[in-house]
Design a protein around this motif. Sequence first.
Motif, PDB file in Angstrom:
ATOM      1  N   THR A   4      93.757 -56.750   8.234  1.00  0.00           N
ATOM      2  CA  THR A   4      93.182 -56.350   6.957  1.00  0.00           C
ATOM      3  C   THR A   4      93.105 -54.825   6.871  1.00  0.00           C
ATOM      4  O   THR A   4      92.605 -54.179   7.793  1.00  0.00           O
ATOM      5  CB  THR A   4      91.777 -56.946   6.772  1.00  0.00           C
ATOM      6  OG1 THR A   4      91.846 -58.375   6.841  1.00  0.00           O
ATOM      7  CG2 THR A   4      91.203 -56.547   5.422  1.00  0.00           C
ATOM      8  N   LEU A   5      93.615 -54.285   5.779  1.00  0.00           N
ATOM      9  CA  LEU A   5      93.567 -52.847   5.510  1.00  0.00           C
ATOM     10  C   LEU A   5      92.906 -52.632   4.155  1.00  0.00           C
ATOM     11  O   LEU A   5      92.936 -53.516   3.286  1.00  0.00           O
ATOM     12  CB  LEU A   5      94.976 -52.254   5.496  1.00  0.00           C
ATOM     13  CG  LEU A   5      95.824 -52.436   6.761  1.00  0.00           C
ATOM     14  CD1 LEU A   5      97.252 -51.967   6.501  1.00  0.00           C
ATOM     15  CD2 LEU A   5      95.212 -51.676   7.931  1.00  0.00           C
ATOM     16  N   ALA A   6      92.327 -51.465   3.961  1.00  0.00           N
ATOM     17  CA  ALA A   6      91.657 -51.185   2.694  1.00  0.00           C
ATOM     18  C   ALA A   6      91.893 -49.747   2.280  1.00  0.00           C
ATOM     19  O   ALA A   6      92.176 -48.870   3.105  1.00  0.00           O
ATOM     20  CB  ALA A   6      90.166 -51.476   2.806  1.00  0.00           C
ATOM     21  N   ALA A  28     101.856 -50.351   9.713  1.00  0.00           N
ATOM     22  CA  ALA A  28     102.690 -49.308   9.118  1.00  0.00           C
ATOM     23  C   ALA A  28     103.136 -49.691   7.707  1.00  0.00           C
ATOM     24  O   ALA A  28     103.059 -48.891   6.768  1.00  0.00           O
ATOM     25  CB  ALA A  28     103.900 -49.026  10.000  1.00  0.00           C
ATOM     26  N   VAL A  29     103.589 -50.931   7.561  1.00  0.00           N
ATOM     27  CA  VAL A  29     104.049 -51.383   6.251  1.00  0.00           C
ATOM     28  C   VAL A  29     102.877 -51.507   5.290  1.00  0.00           C
ATOM     29  O   VAL A  29     102.978 -51.158   4.101  1.00  0.00           O
ATOM     30  CB  VAL A  29     104.800 -52.724   6.386  1.00  0.00           C
ATOM     31  CG1 VAL A  29     105.158 -53.267   5.009  1.00  0.00           C
ATOM     32  CG2 VAL A  29     106.058 -52.545   7.216  1.00  0.00           C
ATOM     33  N   GLY A  30     101.743 -51.995   5.795  1.00  0.00           N
ATOM     34  CA  GLY A  30     100.564 -52.124   4.945  1.00  0.00           C
ATOM     35  C   GLY A  30     100.085 -50.787   4.424  1.00  0.00           C
ATOM     36  O   GLY A  30      99.723 -50.654   3.241  1.00  0.00           O
ATOM     37  N   GLU A  31     100.072 -49.767   5.275  1.00  0.00           N
ATOM     38  CA  GLU A  31      99.665 -48.435   4.820  1.00  0.00           C
ATOM     39  C   GLU A  31     100.642 -47.888   3.789  1.00  0.00           C
ATOM     40  O   GLU A  31     100.244 -47.216   2.831  1.00  0.00           O
ATOM     41  CB  GLU A  31      99.552 -47.481   6.017  1.00  0.00           C
ATOM     42  CG  GLU A  31      98.405 -47.795   6.965  1.00  0.00           C
ATOM     43  CD  GLU A  31      97.030 -47.547   6.356  1.00  0.00           C
ATOM     44  OE1 GLU A  31      96.956 -46.972   5.251  1.00  0.00           O
ATOM     45  OE2 GLU A  31      96.031 -47.933   7.004  1.00  0.00           O
ATOM     46  N   ARG A 130     103.477 -53.101  -7.529  1.00  0.00           N
ATOM     47  CA  ARG A 130     104.335 -52.133  -6.854  1.00  0.00           C
ATOM     48  C   ARG A 130     104.092 -52.138  -5.351  1.00  0.00           C
ATOM     49  O   ARG A 130     105.012 -51.972  -4.553  1.00  0.00           O
ATOM     50  CB  ARG A 130     104.096 -50.718  -7.407  1.00  0.00           C
ATOM     51  CG  ARG A 130     104.341 -50.533  -8.904  1.00  0.00           C
ATOM     52  CD  ARG A 130     105.551 -51.260  -9.422  1.00  0.00           C
ATOM     53  NE  ARG A 130     106.756 -50.956  -8.644  1.00  0.00           N
ATOM     54  CZ  ARG A 130     107.843 -51.707  -8.638  1.00  0.00           C
ATOM     55  NH1 ARG A 130     107.879 -52.835  -9.330  1.00  0.00           N
ATOM     56  NH2 ARG A 130     108.885 -51.358  -7.933  1.00  0.00           N
ATOM     57  N   ALA A 131     102.847 -52.320  -4.942  1.00  0.00           N
ATOM     58  CA  ALA A 131     102.541 -52.370  -3.508  1.00  0.00           C
ATOM     59  C   ALA A 131     103.152 -53.607  -2.859  1.00  0.00           C
ATOM     60  O   ALA A 131     103.722 -53.535  -1.761  1.00  0.00           O
ATOM     61  CB  ALA A 131     101.026 -52.364  -3.307  1.00  0.00           C
ATOM     62  N   ILE A 132     103.059 -54.738  -3.531  1.00  0.00           N
ATOM     63  CA  ILE A 132     103.651 -55.971  -2.992  1.00  0.00           C
ATOM     64  C   ILE A 132     105.167 -55.844  -2.923  1.00  0.00           C
ATOM     65  O   ILE A 132     105.815 -56.381  -2.014  1.00  0.00           O
ATOM     66  CB  ILE A 132     103.234 -57.184  -3.844  1.00  0.00           C
ATOM     67  CG1 ILE A 132     101.742 -57.478  -3.650  1.00  0.00           C
ATOM     68  CG2 ILE A 132     104.054 -58.411  -3.486  1.00  0.00           C
ATOM     69  CD1 ILE A 132     101.352 -57.948  -2.260  1.00  0.00           C
ATOM     70  N   ALA A 133     105.769 -55.095  -3.858  1.00  0.00           N
ATOM     71  CA  ALA A 133     107.218 -54.872  -3.808  1.00  0.00           C
ATOM     72  C   ALA A 133     107.602 -54.133  -2.530  1.00  0.00           C
ATOM     73  O   ALA A 133     108.657 -54.405  -1.938  1.00  0.00           O
ATOM     74  CB  ALA A 133     107.667 -54.083  -5.034  1.00  0.00           C
ATOM     75  N   VAL A 134     106.758 -53.202  -2.084  1.00  0.00           N
ATOM     76  CA  VAL A 134     107.006 -52.499  -0.824  1.00  0.00           C
ATOM     77  C   VAL A 134     107.009 -53.492   0.333  1.00  0.00           C
ATOM     78  O   VAL A 134     107.871 -53.441   1.220  1.00  0.00           O
ATOM     79  CB  VAL A 134     105.941 -51.407  -0.597  1.00  0.00           C
ATOM     80  CG1 VAL A 134     106.040 -50.827   0.810  1.00  0.00           C
ATOM     81  CG2 VAL A 134     106.086 -50.296  -1.635  1.00  0.00           C
TER      82      VAL A 134
END
Length: 263
Positions: A4-6, A28-31, A130-134
């Motif tokens: 979990t990241l925030a 890394a991908v989450g950030e 856009r974040a989910i696209a990453v």
Amino acid sequence: MILTLARAAMATRFELVLDGDDERFLRAVGEAALDEVTLWEGRLTRYRRDSLVAHLERHGHARAIELDDETFELFDVCDDVRIASGGAFDVAHRSGGGLSVDRAERSVRLERPGVELDLGAIGKGFAIDRAIAVLREEGIERALLHGGTSTVLALGSPPGEEGWGVRVLAGGGARTIRLDGRALSVSAQHGRRADAAEGHLRDPRRGRPAADLGPIAVRAPNATAADAWSTALVVDPGAEQAARSMGIELFALDRGEPSESAT
């Protein structure tokens, strides 16, 4: 494993839940995905002079402003929902309307000086998309991202589950709505003024607060549409048929039952 990241952005808290085997890769991908949220916050805010919205408000009445593909996609959705909802949703509601979208030129223009833009009812959803696209580009198959607990988008499903279960509280009760590759957004006409029974959602067509008919949730193919339509349907529940024609499912949370548009 679950990671979990925030990130604080858009005057709220975005929380990302990732499911996978490689913690370093997931982090890394989450950030990077949350960086996308921060990027769009800077572009869509109306409180920074260097933002896109501020630029449009200063110059958009003098000439059409051509947009990049991603940004035009956002304004295209804004225009689609405005038209389909009969004006119940309008990002130019602060000034009584006045935004024109040119699909042929992929540009927008303000119809007169002084038009103010407010993307607060759609910006979080767009940033989530856009974040989910990453994440998708990096091969992530299972994730959940929400902005302020009001708009959430699921990617895939947890192992052995038929979608991510999102618990929604309303009317003193709770219900769980399943998401698998779809988005959910919840809106309500909550009062924010101590001296009046007005809420924060206004009817753009009348220039006054929308009626408080209880909270609703919508499930949609993406977070941008979910965010916009949840607002439009609080302002005007009569737009439900138009929403249904665009793949939107409506849940009337005060009754605890899906409307006829839900499947």
